[in-house]
Design a protein around this motif. Structure first.
Motif, PDB file in Angstrom:
ATOM      1  N   UNK A  47       0.796  -1.227   0.000  1.00 22.88           N
ATOM      2  CA  UNK A  47       0.000   0.000   0.000  1.00 22.88           C
ATOM      3  C   UNK A  47       0.823   1.269   0.000  1.00 22.88           C
ATOM      4  N   UNK A  48       2.132   1.136  -0.147  1.00 27.68           N
ATOM      5  CA  UNK A  48       3.028   2.294  -0.153  1.00 27.68           C
ATOM      6  C   UNK A  48       3.708   2.360  -1.514  1.00 27.68           C
ATOM      7  N   UNK A  49       3.398   3.412  -2.232  1.00 28.41           N
ATOM      8  CA  UNK A  49       4.032   3.638  -3.527  1.00 28.41           C
ATOM      9  C   UNK A  49       5.167   4.622  -3.389  1.00 28.41           C
ATOM     10  N   UNK A  50       5.617   5.124  -4.513  1.00 25.92           N
ATOM     11  CA  UNK A  50       6.770   6.032  -4.531  1.00 25.92           C
ATOM     12  C   UNK A  50       6.516   7.308  -3.731  1.00 25.92           C
ATOM     13  N   UNK A  51       5.317   7.872  -3.848  1.00 25.23           N
ATOM     14  CA  UNK A  51       5.017   9.142  -3.176  1.00 25.23           C
ATOM     15  C   UNK A  51       5.011   8.982  -1.647  1.00 25.23           C
ATOM     16  N   UNK A  52       4.355   7.940  -1.146  1.00 23.40           N
ATOM     17  CA  UNK A  52       4.326   7.714   0.301  1.00 23.40           C
ATOM     18  C   UNK A  52       5.711   7.327   0.819  1.00 23.40           C
ATOM     19  N   UNK A  53       6.432   6.544   0.042  1.00 21.09           N
ATOM     20  CA  UNK A  53       7.782   6.150   0.446  1.00 21.09           C
ATOM     21  C   UNK A  53       8.681   7.384   0.552  1.00 21.09           C
ATOM     22  N   UNK A  54       8.540   8.299  -0.393  1.00 19.42           N
ATOM     23  CA  UNK A  54       9.320   9.539  -0.346  1.00 19.42           C
ATOM     24  C   UNK A  54       8.926  10.370   0.872  1.00 19.42           C
ATOM     25  N   UNK A  55       7.643  10.343   1.239  1.00 15.68           N
ATOM     26  CA  UNK A  55       7.181  11.070   2.428  1.00 15.68           C
ATOM     27  C   UNK A  55       7.799  10.476   3.701  1.00 15.68           C
ATOM     28  N   UNK A  56       7.970   9.155   3.732  1.00  9.51           N
ATOM     29  CA  UNK A  56       8.603   8.507   4.881  1.00  9.51           C
ATOM     30  C   UNK A  56      10.058   8.955   5.003  1.00  9.51           C
ATOM     31  N   UNK A  57      10.764   8.963   3.894  1.00 18.92           N
ATOM     32  CA  UNK A  57      12.172   9.385   3.899  1.00 18.92           C
ATOM     33  C   UNK A  57      12.284  10.862   4.284  1.00 18.92           C
ATOM     34  N   UNK A  58      11.393  11.697   3.765  1.00 17.98           N
ATOM     35  CA  UNK A  58      11.412  13.130   4.096  1.00 17.98           C
ATOM     36  C   UNK A  58      11.119  13.353   5.582  1.00 17.98           C
TER      37      UNK A  58
END
Length: 105
Positions: A47-58
């Motif tokens: 359920x985690x795509x590129x956008x959510x994954x980038x939000x986690x890293x940010x």
């Protein structure tokens, strides 16, 4: 099935398991959300795509390492249900120690 075919089938299955065993061992290890890249997070978390994954890293870059997996729910776009669904796939590893001090990110 003849004995020769049975043995050949057994050998093929054994070789396949032998070749896949390193991958299975790697898959059994939870992904460390404190060191993983956005691509790794997106590949592992359901359920985690590129956008959510980038939000986690940010979020990690701005707030420091995650203290627990539960803290993922503080990331915009991630809710408690998504965190719960991925609980067994990720972990919040301890930051590396440098000269007796916690590493900062």
């Amino acid at each position: 099935m003849t004995l020769v075919k049975y043995i050949a089938s057994f050998v093929r299955a054994s070789l396949l398991m032998f070749m896949l065993s390193p991958l299975l061992a790697f898959a059994a290890q939870p992904l460390d959300i404190n060191t993983a890249t956005a691509d790794q997070i997106a590949a592992v978390m359901s359920g985690v795509g590129a956008k959510k994954a980038q939000a986690i890293v940010a979020y990690r870059a701005e707030n420091g390492p995650f203290k627990s997996v539960d803290q993922l729910s503080e990331v915009k776009g991630l809710g408690d249900a998504l965190v719960e669904r991925n609980r067994d796939l990720v972990q919040a590893g301890m930051p590396q120690m440098l000269d007796g001090q916690e590493a900062t990110q």
